[in-house]
Scaffold this active site. Structure first.
Site, PDB file in Angstrom:
ATOM      1  N   ARG A  44      -4.059  38.213  27.966  1.00  0.00           N
ATOM      2  CA  ARG A  44      -4.555  38.197  29.349  1.00  0.00           C
ATOM      3  C   ARG A  44      -4.702  36.760  29.805  1.00  0.00           C
ATOM      4  NH1 ARG A  44      -9.551  41.962  30.648  1.00  0.00           N
ATOM      5  NH2 ARG A  44     -10.663  40.277  29.656  1.00  0.00           N
ATOM      6  N   THR A  51      -6.431  34.982  35.936  1.00  0.00           N
ATOM      7  CA  THR A  51      -6.042  36.169  36.726  1.00  0.00           C
ATOM      8  C   THR A  51      -6.399  37.476  36.024  1.00  0.00           C
ATOM      9  OG1 THR A  51      -3.880  36.286  35.676  1.00  0.00           O
ATOM     10  CG2 THR A  51      -4.052  34.904  37.649  1.00  0.00           C
ATOM     11  N   ASP A  63     -14.906  39.742  22.398  1.00  0.00           N
ATOM     12  CA  ASP A  63     -13.454  39.572  22.339  1.00  0.00           C
ATOM     13  C   ASP A  63     -12.953  40.099  20.993  1.00  0.00           C
ATOM     14  OD1 ASP A  63     -10.865  38.323  21.721  1.00  0.00           O
ATOM     15  OD2 ASP A  63     -11.166  37.317  23.649  1.00  0.00           O
ATOM     16  N   ASP A  72     -10.728  37.713  18.795  1.00  0.00           N
ATOM     17  CA  ASP A  72     -11.510  36.633  18.181  1.00  0.00           C
ATOM     18  C   ASP A  72     -12.387  37.159  17.049  1.00  0.00           C
ATOM     19  OD1 ASP A  72     -10.446  34.660  19.751  1.00  0.00           O
ATOM     20  OD2 ASP A  72     -12.077  34.678  21.220  1.00  0.00           O
TER      21      ASP A  72
HETATM   22  C1  PRP Z   1      -7.516  41.844  24.831  1.00  0.00           C
HETATM   23  C2  PRP Z   1      -7.425  43.241  24.217  1.00  0.00           C
HETATM   24  C3  PRP Z   1      -6.408  43.907  25.092  1.00  0.00           C
HETATM   25  C4  PRP Z   1      -6.709  43.312  26.437  1.00  0.00           C
HETATM   26  C5  PRP Z   1      -7.510  44.310  27.214  1.00  0.00           C
HETATM   27  O1  PRP Z   1      -6.477  41.070  24.408  1.00  0.00           O
HETATM   28  O2  PRP Z   1      -7.082  43.243  22.865  1.00  0.00           O
HETATM   29  O3  PRP Z   1      -5.071  43.658  24.715  1.00  0.00           O
HETATM   30  O4  PRP Z   1      -7.481  42.123  26.216  1.00  0.00           O
HETATM   31  O5  PRP Z   1      -7.711  43.860  28.502  1.00  0.00           O
HETATM   32  P1  PRP Z   1      -7.064  44.554  29.773  1.00  0.00           P
HETATM   33  O6  PRP Z   1      -7.255  46.019  29.624  1.00  0.00           O
HETATM   34  O7  PRP Z   1      -7.861  43.973  30.895  1.00  0.00           O
HETATM   35  O8  PRP Z   1      -5.608  44.161  29.847  1.00  0.00           O
HETATM   36  P2  PRP Z   1      -6.352  39.512  24.763  1.00  0.00           P
HETATM   37  O9  PRP Z   1      -5.546  39.349  25.996  1.00  0.00           O
HETATM   38  O10 PRP Z   1      -7.694  38.885  24.745  1.00  0.00           O
HETATM   39  O11 PRP Z   1      -5.440  38.972  23.608  1.00  0.00           O
HETATM   40  P3  PRP Z   1      -5.710  38.888  22.027  1.00  0.00           P
HETATM   41  O12 PRP Z   1      -5.705  40.306  21.492  1.00  0.00           O
HETATM   42  O13 PRP Z   1      -4.554  38.102  21.541  1.00  0.00           O
HETATM   43  O14 PRP Z   1      -7.040  38.193  21.811  1.00  0.00           O
HETATM   44  N1  URA Z   2     -10.575  42.097  25.752  1.00  0.00           N
HETATM   45  C1  URA Z   2     -11.508  42.062  24.783  1.00  0.00           C
HETATM   46  O1  URA Z   2     -11.214  41.661  23.638  1.00  0.00           O
HETATM   47  N2  URA Z   2     -12.753  42.462  25.081  1.00  0.00           N
HETATM   48  C2  URA Z   2     -13.078  42.903  26.298  1.00  0.00           C
HETATM   49  O2  URA Z   2     -14.249  43.266  26.508  1.00  0.00           O
HETATM   50  C3  URA Z   2     -12.099  42.922  27.308  1.00  0.00           C
HETATM   51  C4  URA Z   2     -10.856  42.516  27.003  1.00  0.00           C
END
Ligand code: PRP
Ligand code: URA
Length: 209
Positions: free
Chosen positions: A104, A108, A200, A203
């Site tokens: 994400r 945005t 997150d 993380d």
């Molecule tokens: C997080 C999560 C989803 C997304 C959810 O990933 O694992 O993929 O956000 O958010 P959304 O429904 O608003 O799209 P992130 O983009 O943080 O990436 P990561 O898994 O690499 O940390």
């Molecule tokens: N992605 C995450 O990892 N946690 C949230 O709460 C939303 C998006």
């Protein structure tokens, strides 16, 4: 309209509570996510087709059951979806694994694609798409669209924690995709994080913050 399955099994709910606690470290978080994925996998695969086969036990011949029909693929959305793969593979060791890389954009909150590697016959498989967090639903909807562009017609979305917004978005853009979650939380905050959520997920799994 796609179906929403909330898996309220006591063991799933208990493990999820430990994952939510801010003091739970990466090692335990990963282990619990793996265990929950296996337990949720029972529900996600509950209705897959069986066929009769003739086998012989040490005692006699019998007609027994085996899984028939479509082969399976597990497709995690990187990074956090990876945390659900091992548990599902414990349940379905013959499944193939594809990967979709999305993150994400922090301003945005829109998903950005950076990787896609799927089994060649993905269009013939039942796909379990995994991501612990369904927040705005942008990442899940884009990943589902990528799978559909490659001919997938049978996709199930397996998440851990969902916000109402994310569920509504998937249900409106992909009404054919059933959603499996362990919890539906209250809302999103101003950073599009799920409240109360668990923070997150990527993380927390990988210890990157
Ligand atoms: C997080 C999560 C989803 C997304 C959810 O990933 O694992 O993929 O956000 O958010 P959304 O429904 O608003 O799209 P992130 O983009 O943080 O990436 P990561 O898994 O690499 O940390
Ligand atoms: N992605 C995450 O990892 N946690 C949230 O709460 C939303 C998006």
């Amino acid at each position: 309209m796609s179906q929403l399955h909330v898996i309220d099994h006591p063991m799933v709910q208990h493990k999820l509570t430990i994952m939510r606690r801010k003091e739970t470290g990466s090692k335990d978080f990963r282990q619990l996510l793996k265990e929950i994925a296996l337990l949720m996998g029972y529900e996600v695969t509950r209705d897959i087709a069986l066929e009769d086969i003739e086998i012989e036990t040490p005692i006699c011949k019998m007609t027994a059951k085996q899984v028939s029909g479509r082969k399976l693929a597990i497709v995690p959305i990187l990074r956090a979806g990876i945390g659900m793969v091992e548990g599902l593979l414990d349940l379905i060791p013959v499944a193939r694994v594809g990967h979709i890389g999305l993150y994400r954009n922090e301003q945005t909150h829109k998903p950005v694609v950076y990787f896609c590697k799927l089994p060649a016959d993905i269009n013939d498989r039942l796909v379990i798409l995994t991501d612990p967090m369904l927040a705005t639903g942008g990442s899940a909807c884009d990943a589902i669209a990528m799978l559909k562009e490659r001919g997938c017609t049978n996709i199930r979305l397996m998440c851990l924690v969902a916000a109402p917004d994310g569920i509504a978005k998937v249900q409106s853009e992909h009404p054919d995709v059933n959603i499996y979650v362990a919890a539906v939380d209250e809302r999103l905050n101003e950073n599009a994080y799920i409240v109360p959520g668990l923070g997150d997920a990527g993380d927390r799994i990988f210890g990157t913050k």
